[in-house]
Motif scaffolding. Structure first.
Motif, PDB file in Angstrom:
ATOM      1  N   MET A 115      55.048  18.394 -65.315  1.00 15.03           N
ATOM      2  CA  MET A 115      55.601  17.024 -64.723  1.00 15.03           C
ATOM      3  C   MET A 115      55.136  16.166 -66.155  1.00 15.03           C
ATOM      4  SD  MET A 115      56.615  17.203 -61.830  1.00 15.03           S
ATOM      5  CE  MET A 115      56.556  15.748 -60.820  1.00 15.03           C
ATOM      6  N   ALA A 116      56.114  15.732 -66.724  1.00 10.24           N
ATOM      7  CA  ALA A 116      55.923  14.885 -67.829  1.00 10.24           C
ATOM      8  C   ALA A 116      56.766  13.649 -67.863  1.00 10.24           C
ATOM      9  CB  ALA A 116      56.041  15.448 -69.147  1.00 10.24           C
ATOM     10  N   ASN A 117      57.776  13.757 -67.167  1.00  9.76           N
ATOM     11  CA  ASN A 117      58.853  12.673 -67.031  1.00  9.76           C
ATOM     12  C   ASN A 117      58.114  11.366 -66.379  1.00  9.76           C
ATOM     13  OD1 ASN A 117      60.414  14.373 -68.037  1.00  9.76           O
ATOM     14  ND2 ASN A 117      61.913  14.178 -66.405  1.00  9.76           N
ATOM     15  N   ARG A 118      58.464  10.231 -66.563  1.00  8.66           N
ATOM     16  CA  ARG A 118      58.327   9.098 -65.725  1.00  8.66           C
ATOM     17  C   ARG A 118      59.004   9.356 -64.240  1.00  8.66           C
ATOM     18  NH1 ARG A 118      59.142   3.312 -67.067  1.00  8.66           N
ATOM     19  NH2 ARG A 118      59.392   3.881 -69.333  1.00  8.66           N
ATOM     20  N   GLY A 119      60.395   9.863 -64.521  1.00 11.67           N
ATOM     21  CA  GLY A 119      60.897  10.203 -63.306  1.00 11.67           C
ATOM     22  C   GLY A 119      60.906   9.687 -62.058  1.00 11.67           C
ATOM     23  N   ALA A 120      60.143  10.235 -60.937  1.00 12.30           N
ATOM     24  CA  ALA A 120      60.597  10.112 -59.381  1.00 12.30           C
ATOM     25  C   ALA A 120      60.171   8.629 -59.243  1.00 12.30           C
ATOM     26  CB  ALA A 120      59.691  11.122 -58.655  1.00 12.30           C
ATOM     27  N   LEU A 121      60.635   8.040 -58.283  1.00 12.03           N
ATOM     28  CA  LEU A 121      60.287   6.780 -57.323  1.00 12.03           C
ATOM     29  C   LEU A 121      58.766   6.709 -57.128  1.00 12.03           C
ATOM     30  CD1 LEU A 121      61.464   4.413 -55.531  1.00 12.03           C
ATOM     31  CD2 LEU A 121      61.058   6.018 -53.755  1.00 12.03           C
ATOM     32  N   GLY A 122      58.186   5.823 -57.746  1.00 14.20           N
ATOM     33  CA  GLY A 122      56.792   5.563 -57.530  1.00 14.20           C
ATOM     34  C   GLY A 122      55.989   5.922 -58.610  1.00 14.20           C
ATOM     35  N   GLY A 123      56.553   6.828 -59.337  1.00  9.06           N
ATOM     36  CA  GLY A 123      55.740   7.214 -60.504  1.00  9.06           C
ATOM     37  C   GLY A 123      55.275   8.690 -60.588  1.00  9.06           C
ATOM     38  N   LEU A 124      54.545   9.100 -61.366  1.00  8.46           N
ATOM     39  CA  LEU A 124      54.187  10.414 -61.818  1.00  8.46           C
ATOM     40  C   LEU A 124      53.233  11.120 -60.595  1.00  8.46           C
ATOM     41  CD1 LEU A 124      53.627  12.566 -63.884  1.00  8.46           C
ATOM     42  CD2 LEU A 124      51.828  11.694 -64.758  1.00  8.46           C
ATOM     43  N   SER A 125      52.370  10.128 -60.299  1.00  8.03           N
ATOM     44  CA  SER A 125      51.636  10.746 -59.026  1.00  8.03           C
ATOM     45  C   SER A 125      52.396  10.989 -57.669  1.00  8.03           C
ATOM     46  CB  SER A 125      50.566   9.461 -58.680  1.00  8.03           C
ATOM     47  OG  SER A 125      49.920   9.976 -57.545  1.00  8.03           O
ATOM     48  N   GLU A 126      53.341  10.196 -57.299  1.00  5.59           N
ATOM     49  CA  GLU A 126      54.241  10.252 -56.432  1.00  5.59           C
ATOM     50  C   GLU A 126      54.968  11.816 -56.584  1.00  5.59           C
ATOM     51  OE1 GLU A 126      53.474   7.226 -57.109  1.00  5.59           O
ATOM     52  OE2 GLU A 126      52.031   7.691 -55.466  1.00  5.59           O
ATOM     53  N   ALA A 127      55.444  11.821 -57.878  1.00  6.98           N
ATOM     54  CA  ALA A 127      56.346  13.039 -58.061  1.00  6.98           C
ATOM     55  C   ALA A 127      55.635  14.162 -58.102  1.00  6.98           C
ATOM     56  CB  ALA A 127      57.026  12.909 -59.552  1.00  6.98           C
ATOM     57  N   THR A 128      54.422  14.144 -58.390  1.00  4.28           N
ATOM     58  CA  THR A 128      53.407  15.141 -58.415  1.00  4.28           C
ATOM     59  C   THR A 128      52.988  15.751 -56.931  1.00  4.28           C
ATOM     60  OG1 THR A 128      52.383  14.647 -60.455  1.00  4.28           O
ATOM     61  CG2 THR A 128      51.095  16.157 -59.182  1.00  4.28           C
ATOM     62  N   LEU A 129      52.823  14.740 -56.266  1.00  2.92           N
ATOM     63  CA  LEU A 129      52.790  15.307 -54.837  1.00  2.92           C
ATOM     64  C   LEU A 129      53.668  15.741 -54.289  1.00  2.92           C
ATOM     65  CD1 LEU A 129      50.887  15.121 -52.127  1.00  2.92           C
ATOM     66  CD2 LEU A 129      51.869  13.083 -51.628  1.00  2.92           C
ATOM     67  N   GLN A 130      54.998  15.188 -54.502  1.00  4.28           N
ATOM     68  CA  GLN A 130      56.185  15.685 -53.801  1.00  4.28           C
ATOM     69  C   GLN A 130      56.379  17.233 -54.227  1.00  4.28           C
ATOM     70  OE1 GLN A 130      57.793  14.036 -51.679  1.00  4.28           O
ATOM     71  NE2 GLN A 130      56.505  12.044 -52.143  1.00  4.28           N
ATOM     72  N   ALA A 131      56.169  17.429 -55.735  1.00  8.61           N
ATOM     73  CA  ALA A 131      56.357  18.747 -56.176  1.00  8.61           C
ATOM     74  C   ALA A 131      55.355  19.745 -55.622  1.00  8.61           C
ATOM     75  CB  ALA A 131      56.083  18.617 -57.958  1.00  8.61           C
ATOM     76  N   ALA A 132      53.989  19.536 -55.407  1.00  7.50           N
ATOM     77  CA  ALA A 132      53.098  20.080 -54.823  1.00  7.50           C
ATOM     78  C   ALA A 132      53.433  20.474 -53.332  1.00  7.50           C
ATOM     79  CB  ALA A 132      51.676  19.447 -54.724  1.00  7.50           C
ATOM     80  N   LEU A 133      53.951  19.502 -52.720  1.00  6.20           N
ATOM     81  CA  LEU A 133      54.484  19.873 -51.400  1.00  6.20           C
ATOM     82  C   LEU A 133      55.574  20.833 -51.266  1.00  6.20           C
ATOM     83  CD1 LEU A 133      54.963  16.251 -49.886  1.00  6.20           C
ATOM     84  CD2 LEU A 133      52.952  17.883 -49.241  1.00  6.20           C
ATOM     85  N   LEU A 134      56.339  20.867 -52.273  1.00  6.29           N
ATOM     86  CA  LEU A 134      57.367  21.726 -52.271  1.00  6.29           C
ATOM     87  C   LEU A 134      56.937  23.293 -52.560  1.00  6.29           C
ATOM     88  CD1 LEU A 134      60.195  19.782 -54.333  1.00  6.29           C
ATOM     89  CD2 LEU A 134      60.297  20.424 -51.905  1.00  6.29           C
ATOM     90  N   MET A 135      55.847  23.239 -53.640  1.00  9.35           N
ATOM     91  CA  MET A 135      55.424  24.636 -53.927  1.00  9.35           C
ATOM     92  C   MET A 135      54.728  25.069 -52.639  1.00  9.35           C
ATOM     93  SD  MET A 135      53.564  23.566 -57.693  1.00  9.35           S
ATOM     94  CE  MET A 135      54.354  23.751 -58.940  1.00  9.35           C
TER      95      MET A 135
END
Lengths: 323, 323
Positions: A115-135
């Motif tokens: 994860m390197a993008n600013r991407g998701a709503l709420g920022g890197l930390s939120e995107a990371t959690l969502q990705a971890a949930l998907l995994m």
């Protein structure tokens, strides 16, 4: 809609490409990504989330490779999520791959993503959690979060882990300083990697002395120090044992649920706040008084923090609507 | 109060220790830090803020050292603010110093500081802007912001710069990919460092081809590609020329003010939002319905994003007060 349902189904069956696609949706802040997380969320909570943090050069990626190998030998499925831009795992980011990860990339039981993008709503930390949930939903037994451990976003990320491992190397005195100064929170496990270095035992002693200064309640978890030589698979079994011991410990005492509750709480808060920010942004775009206020800031007559106080005052007074 | 006044005065006179103390206050989210920024803010706006970004290993620190030397030769005062945890400038963070920076540390015209703490209100990006403002108020002619350029916090930081320099190295194909994919915005100047490498001209051609694909309005700034060998001071004069040319260009066209207005706007927004978050946090702490909602999230019956929607709905309905 049919496509999304089948994406969720494929994800829950552990399909690697579905998982990759799902994470991309979340990272791009695509509404379908959020729908997907909502759909698969009841199937999460099973993965053991391990945070690995340490300075660039501490050998995090080599250690993660070794841990992955060990977990695969136990027939556990592994996902690696790297948020360290200096990591060779961080593909598509700014770095080339210094380490051959081909073995793991070809193993269907291993999923590697950065994860390197600013991407998701709420920022890197939120995107990371969502990705971890998907995994997690995809049936991974272990999720490894790799972060460089400095900077707000990275610290927020590590908060999503059930168990946090700090990786040090002999001679790297600054990490010890960071621990001493309380800049860094005490992790659950400390690894002294590259333990063939002559300064290893000095480092271990130093770490022990820092740990002895931290408040420690009798009968609670005692942070183990594990010496490893990750590139030779030395010390990995002991590390795995300590990781499992820590997990058993926090599960028994209800601390795992406690940690997860705390992290989910700040997650809900972060998501709420970032939506408020979007609304505020939209409301201020067409607000004349704000334009005048901003002009004062631009002309250096009013500082940004004082301008923020004024905006907040208007919200409180019901003078600016953001709903 | 007397102490604060004198700290502001000493800061405005360019006192290094006062500047260091002031940044620490801001970094620790000490109210006196914010008072200080308010007090000195009218004296800001004079510094040229240069953002330098690039992957670890691209030679950012060596380049910054060379630029600092060149600016000092022009009798300009320099401040370096490093937000790259892998940088040797980042003291007190996780890394030892790989490069001898002693010369600069002893020069009263050079101020070097790192930001690694989550610290200040609103996060790293806000703390960085406040620190840059303090450096500006202290009379620094040049403020160099060093960031690794990946991750949300780092990208937000680079937004505070008037001019952005991307540092590439020959063979580092991933940065080019990031530019191509639009993950990274087109910078104002591109440096190909370590230009004694045989792949240099290939890299320059590749960069040129990526730039040629980006939309370019006639008569607007054309991103120059500068070849440097920072450790030998080769190409630094040309880089300085391009930096000055870019600044002159954006000043003439009113773009400097435009950039600063945009950045100050998002600053005000970020500060407002982070205060809203604090209030929300406090309000939810004693809110029973939120505890029940959170319990559903913990039990995997409701995902965090849906919980956030519910909290937002209550705020809209006036059912939850945060003022």
């Amino acid at each position: 809609m049919a496509t999304e349902t089948s994406l969720a189904e494929r994800l829950l069956q552990g399909d690697k490409r579905a998982l990759a696609r799902a994470i991309t949706l979340v990272e791009n802040d695509d509404p379908r990504g959020w729908d997907l997380v909502r759909e698969v969320y009841p199937h999460t909570g099973g993965a053991a989330v391990l945070g690995l943090t340490g300075a660039p050069g501490a050998g995090k990626s080599t250690l993660i490779s070794a841990l992955t190998k060990a977990r695969r030998a136990q027939e556990r499925d592994v996902a690696v999520l790297s948020i360290d831009p200096s990591s060779p795992f961080t593909k598509g980011a700014l770095l080339g791959d210094r380490i051959r990860l081909t073995d793991h990339f070809l193993d269907p039981g291993v999923f590697i993503r950065s994860m390197a993008n600013r991407g998701a709503l709420g920022g890197l930390s939120e995107a990371t959690l969502q990705a971890a949930l998907l995994m997690d939903a995809a049936g991974k037994d272990d999720v490894f979060l790799e972060t460089v451990g400095v900077g707000q976003a990275e610290i927020d990320v590590i908060d999503h882990a059930d168990t946090v491992v700090l990786i040090l190397i002999p001679g790297g005195g600054d990490s010890i300083q960071a621990l001493k100064a309380g800049v860094m929170e005490i992790p659950d496990i400390i690894v002294v990697n590259k333990a063939d270095h002559p300064m290893t035992d000095t480092m271990v002693r130093e770490v022990r002395s820092v740990l002895s200064l931290a408040p420690h309640e009798k009968g609670t978890w005692r942070v183990p120090i594990v010496k490893t030589q990750a590139y030779r698979d030395i010390g990995i079994d002991e590390l795995i044992e300590q990781i499992d011991a820590h997990r058993a410990y926090i599960q028994e005492r209800g601390e795992l649920e406690e940690r997860r509750r705390r992290n989910l709480r700040s997650e809900v808060l972060a998501l709420t706040t970032s939506r408020i920010r979007r609304r505020l942004d939209a409301a201020l775009a067409s607000d004349e008084r704000f334009q005048a206020l901003l002009q004062q800031v631009v002309e250096r007559r009013l500082d940004p923090a004082s301008a923020a106080t004024e905006v907040l005052g208007r919200l409180d007074a019901g003078d600016l609507a953001i709903d």
